[in-house]
Design an enzyme around this catalytic site. Structure first.
Site, PDB file in Angstrom:
ATOM      1  N   ASP A 109       9.937  26.918   9.053  1.00  0.00           N
ATOM      2  CA  ASP A 109      10.150  28.023   8.098  1.00  0.00           C
ATOM      3  C   ASP A 109      11.650  28.230   7.921  1.00  0.00           C
ATOM      4  O   ASP A 109      12.363  28.495   8.896  1.00  0.00           O
ATOM      5  CB  ASP A 109       9.586  29.340   8.644  1.00  0.00           C
TER       6      ASP A 109
ATOM      7  N   HIS B  83      11.987  31.619   3.049  1.00  0.00           N
ATOM      8  CA  HIS B  83      10.524  31.760   3.034  1.00  0.00           C
ATOM      9  C   HIS B  83      10.130  33.230   2.902  1.00  0.00           C
ATOM     10  O   HIS B  83       9.085  33.544   2.341  1.00  0.00           O
ATOM     11  CB  HIS B  83       9.946  31.162   4.315  1.00  0.00           C
TER      12      HIS B  83
ATOM     13  N   ALA C 265       0.862  -1.181   0.000  1.00  0.00           N
ATOM     14  CA  ALA C 265       0.000   0.000   0.000  1.00  0.00           C
ATOM     15  C   ALA C 265       0.890   1.220   0.000  1.00  0.00           C
ATOM     16  O   ALA C 265       1.876   1.277   0.752  1.00  0.00           O
ATOM     17  CB  ALA C 265      -0.882   0.013   1.245  1.00  0.00           C
TER      18      ALA C 265
END
Ligand code: MN
Length: 256
Positions: free
Chosen positions: A76, A80, A61
């Site tokens: 971050d 950014h 799966a």
């Protein structure tokens, strides 16, 4: 300390050292930041199935993910923000910065009274007077109690008629965090490091502007900060080593 790792392992085995998971579960229901028009918004998590022990993969799966770099509990990187655009991407962050001490400033009582609470320099200095000066290389984490809202998008984003009402640093506290103690970064329980009202500040979104502009990092949507002492916990932050990435969903653990 020749046997420091052995001592740590013994502490983990005996329970003297606890591992606290500071990460919110990531699912299709995890709330994401909502910016007003004309700005682009990050998608929440979605998944497409590749196989489920079926014709497409009889014994296995697996799925394909779509999500933003800034979805859920995340990191971050300096690039950014425009103020940090010449700085590091996620892949460039030194691993030594991802294993670092944490200082927790608890303002959950204040935020319970005022969800738009703004952290000030005076409040940070009051914390230092009580718990000692914030050491260089520390993460500073704002405990607001906001993690109790994390499973309810409306309460978590808390949008009012004037925009989101969530806690964060004021302009001078953001400047202080970016410039005064040589911290690694600043982490929060809310959807972003800035206060909900920070789009109207000068500069706008000062936590992003001063942290990213000074090579510091951000951590958002943290959980379980109530289980951390004001000082003395060790943070392990694990974003993807995403080349050119402006941020990354992250697993964040604390050793207490
Ligand atoms: Mn972000």
């Amino acid at each position: 300390m020749p046997n420091a790792i052995a001592a740590l392992l013994q502490g983990l085995a005996s329970g003297a050292v606890r591992v606290v998971d500071l990460t919110q579960p990531l699912s299709e229901q995890t709330p994401v930041l909502q910016l007003p028009p004309p700005f682009a918004n990050t998608p929440p998590l979605s998944r497409r199935t590749l196989s489920r022990y079926d014709e497409a993969g009889p014994a296995w799966a697996w799925d394909v993910l779509e999500l933003g770099e800034h979805t859920g509990t995340h990191f971050d990187a300096p690039i950014h923000w425009i103020s940090g655009q010449e700085g590091e991407d996620v892949a460039s962050v030194a691993p030594t910065k991802l294993v670092a001490p944490a200082v927790v400033i608890d303002r959950s009582a204040e935020v319970a009274d005022d969800p738009g609470y703004l952290l000030t320099v005076a409040e940070i200095e009051r914390h230092e007077a009580e718990h000692g000066e914030i050491a260089p290389g520390s993460w500073v984490l704002l405990r607001s109690g906001w993690d109790a809202r994390a499973q309810d998008a409306e309460a978590f984003l808390n949008a009012g008629p004037e925009g989101p009402v969530t806690p964060g640093p004021d302009v001078e506290a953001a400047r202080w965090l970016g410039t005064q103690r040589g911290i690694v970064g600043y982490g929060v329980e809310t959807v972003g490091t800035d206060a909900g009202a920070a789009g109207g500040f000068d500069p706008p979104f000062p936590a992003h502007a001063f942290l990213m502009g000074n090579g510091r990092y951000g951590l958002t949507q943290l959980a379980n900060l109530a289980q951390l002492p004001p000082t003395g916990a060790l943070l392990i932050v694990a974003p993807l080593k995403l080349v050119g990435g402006t941020g990354s969903p992250a697993r964040v653990l604390a050793l207490v």
